[in-house]
Design an enzyme around this catalytic site. Structure first.
Site, PDB file in Angstrom:
ATOM      1  N   GLU A   1      32.019   0.841  12.911  1.00  9.48           N
ATOM      2  CA  GLU A   1      31.862   2.229  13.331  1.00  9.48           C
ATOM      3  C   GLU A   1      31.563   2.344  14.818  1.00  9.48           C
ATOM      4  O   GLU A   1      31.019   1.414  15.438  1.00  9.48           O
ATOM      5  CB  GLU A   1      30.730   2.895  12.533  1.00  9.48           C
ATOM      6  CG  GLU A   1      31.043   3.025  11.055  1.00  9.48           C
ATOM      7  CD  GLU A   1      29.900   3.599  10.231  1.00  9.48           C
ATOM      8  OE1 GLU A   1      30.177   4.228   9.197  1.00  9.48           O
ATOM      9  OE2 GLU A   1      28.726   3.410  10.617  1.00  9.48           O
TER      10      GLU A   1
ATOM     11  N   CYS B   1      16.520  -0.748  10.178  1.00  8.62           N
ATOM     12  CA  CYS B   1      17.907  -0.475  10.561  1.00  8.62           C
ATOM     13  C   CYS B   1      18.839  -0.614   9.357  1.00  8.62           C
ATOM     14  O   CYS B   1      18.871  -1.656   8.703  1.00  8.62           O
ATOM     15  CB  CYS B   1      18.330  -1.446  11.665  1.00  8.62           C
ATOM     16  SG  CYS B   1      20.016  -1.217  12.234  1.00  8.62           S
TER      17      CYS B   1
ATOM     18  N   CYS C   1      28.722   4.964  21.847  1.00  6.05           N
ATOM     19  CA  CYS C   1      27.952   3.859  21.262  1.00  6.05           C
ATOM     20  C   CYS C   1      28.949   2.904  20.613  1.00  6.05           C
ATOM     21  O   CYS C   1      29.614   3.250  19.631  1.00  6.05           O
ATOM     22  CB  CYS C   1      26.957   4.409  20.243  1.00  6.05           C
ATOM     23  SG  CYS C   1      25.890   3.156  19.504  1.00  6.05           S
TER      24      CYS C   1
ATOM     25  N   CYS D   1      20.582   6.650  15.473  1.00  7.67           N
ATOM     26  CA  CYS D   1      20.148   5.274  15.743  1.00  7.67           C
ATOM     27  C   CYS D   1      19.642   4.609  14.469  1.00  7.67           C
ATOM     28  O   CYS D   1      18.781   5.137  13.768  1.00  7.67           O
ATOM     29  CB  CYS D   1      19.040   5.303  16.799  1.00  7.67           C
ATOM     30  SG  CYS D   1      18.416   3.691  17.231  1.00  7.67           S
TER      31      CYS D   1
ATOM     32  N   CYS E   1      16.847  -6.410  10.823  1.00  9.62           N
ATOM     33  CA  CYS E   1      15.744  -5.543  11.243  1.00  9.62           C
ATOM     34  C   CYS E   1      15.482  -4.533  10.126  1.00  9.62           C
ATOM     35  O   CYS E   1      16.398  -3.829   9.678  1.00  9.62           O
ATOM     36  CB  CYS E   1      16.087  -4.831  12.549  1.00  9.62           C
ATOM     37  SG  CYS E   1      16.346  -5.971  13.929  1.00  9.62           S
TER      38      CYS E   1
ATOM     39  N   CYS F   1      25.790  -7.285  10.756  1.00 14.16           N
ATOM     40  CA  CYS F   1      24.758  -7.806  11.654  1.00 14.16           C
ATOM     41  C   CYS F   1      24.013  -8.908  10.923  1.00 14.16           C
ATOM     42  O   CYS F   1      23.967  -8.937   9.693  1.00 14.16           O
ATOM     43  CB  CYS F   1      23.794  -6.693  12.075  1.00 14.16           C
ATOM     44  SG  CYS F   1      22.643  -7.173  13.396  1.00 14.16           S
TER      45      CYS F   1
END
Length: 420
Positions: A123, A150, A136, A393, A147, A143
């Site tokens: 994305e 996230c 962004c 975010c 985290c 990933c």
């Protein structure tokens, strides 16, 4: 000539292990020129049969059409001989990532779900403001850092994005915003405002003014591809966006930070999110490998950091975990200890289904911000954008099924066995 991407990390809790990972070749056998350096394009043309001088000339012409004009078809390259255009089209392609879905938020934020040629989804997000427009950009499919705040971190890492797939996001955004020259209109640098101010930019004009490498993935775990992509974005004969308008965000891959400053030279943002070892170990697990003090020393040593180019520290506000007055004072102490030219971005936590945290109250966020401001450090509160389309975010996560490296290898082996 086969273009082999840089090694990629396979999924790992903190430290991925580099292993070769080829990208699936196009079924039509053509080579994609997007994201390749000019010299490599010239070499490909020479390998395909052009003499050296002609290969360099054609590479220069094609490069201009790709990055100054946004052209993706050789037939549109009018200063190349008509007989040469079919020759190029038979052997090469200028691809864009496939758009699977495009969403618009009520606040003007746009999110695109994109697909690679080998069917992996990722994305990108465009965030318009009164005085700027920020893209962004993702660097990986998935990933590896896990985290806990996230949503992207709950995905498995599938693979690194190539330079072409990273640059392709910028190209798609400029397509969508209508920012390529038309007809005889001269191309101009993306950071060349002339007599205009940034406030003159509107939704009907040239919106894309800034890039943040803050999408899916950890950019410093895909260093070579990110560096090569951003070199094209910053090239005065490429997309020509000034490095002062590009920010790379890292969760704290300390060994790569100095190289980032030296070889890329863009602004640095650091996902800090906590000021104690225990809390940061929980929120940002890479802290178990590279602790807060080591990370802040790497920030102090970051090439090019100054009061004019401050390091941004991202700090997500989590209720009762990292948002106390004591946390705010410790944040000020740490940044002062390392004499860092710093700005702190306070980010209200953006919830997602199954998230283990809640957002701090507005009153608590204001109190935290005030303490940091009183300590002499800028601490604005970021306005959440694109929440209604999961574009804020920490919310990026494609809905497509994610497969681990081992699963992908198994599926490929089964395909090969079926083919005999």
């Amino acid at each position: 000539m086969t273009v082999v991407p840089a090694n990629m990390p396979i999924p790992g809790h903190i430290d991925p292990v580099p292993v070769p990972r080829p990208i699936t070749a196009r079924e039509d056998g053509r080579l994609d020129l997007l994201g390749l350096p000019r010299k490599q394009i010239a070499d490909l043309f020479e390998d395909a049969g052009l003499d050296k001088k002609q290969a360099r000339l054609r590479a220069k012409q094609v490069w201009h059409w790709i990055y100054h004009r946004g052209v993706s078809e050789f037939e549109a390259m009018t200063d190349i001989a008509k007989t040469m255009r079919p020759w190029l089209a038979e052997r090469f392609v200028i691809a864009r990532p496939e758009i699977v879905e495009a969403q618009h938020s009520s606040d003007g934020t746009r999110k695109w779900l994109l697909r690679t040629a080998d069917n992996h989804d990722y994305e990108m997000v465009f965030i318009p403001d009164a005085d700027r427009g920020t893209l962004c950009v993702s660097s990986q499919v998935g990933c590896t850092l896990n985290c806990r705040f996230c949503h992207t971190g709950t995905m498995r890492l599938v693979r690194n994005l190539t330079p072409g797939e990273i640059v392709g996001q910028v190209m798609l955004a400029r397509d969508a915003l209508g920012e390529w020259p038309r007809g005889n209109e001269p191309a101009r640098r993306m950071d060349d405002l002339g007599d205009e101010s940034e406030s003159d930019y509107t939704a009907d004009g040239r919106l894309l003014t800034n890039i943040v490498m803050m999408g899916m993935g950890e950019p410093l775990y895909n260093f070579d591809n990110v560096r090569d992509a951003l070199s094209i974005v910053m090239d005065g004969e490429g997309l020509a966006l000034s490095k002062r308008r590009i920010t790379l965000s890292t969760s704290g891959v300390v060994p790569m930070m100095e190289r980032c400053g030296q070889e890329i030279g863009v602004n640095l943002a650091v996902s800090l999110h906590a000021v104690s070892k225990d809390v940061r170990d929980e929120i940002v697990p890479i802290n178990r490998k590279y602790g807060i003090e080591e990370l802040l020393q790497a920030c102090a040593d970051y090439p090019g950091a100054s009061n004019a180019r401050r390091i941004t520290f991202e700090y997500v506000m989590l209720k009762d975990r990292n948002d106390s007055d004591e946390d705010a004072r410790e944040l000020v102490r740490l940044l002062r200890k390392y004499d860092l030219p710093a700005k702190v971005n306070l980010i209200p936590f953006n919830p997602w289904p199954g998230a283990p945290y809640e957002c701090s109250t507005p009153e608590r966020i204001r109190a935290f911000s005030n303490i940091v401001f009183e300590g002499g450090i800028s601490a604005p509160v970021r306005t959440p954008r694109g929440r209604d389309i999961d574009a804020a975010c920490g919310q990026l996560k494609t809905a497509a099924e994610k497969k681990s490296r081992a699963e992908l290898d198994r599926i490929e082996a089964e395909k090969q066995a079926a083919l005999g």
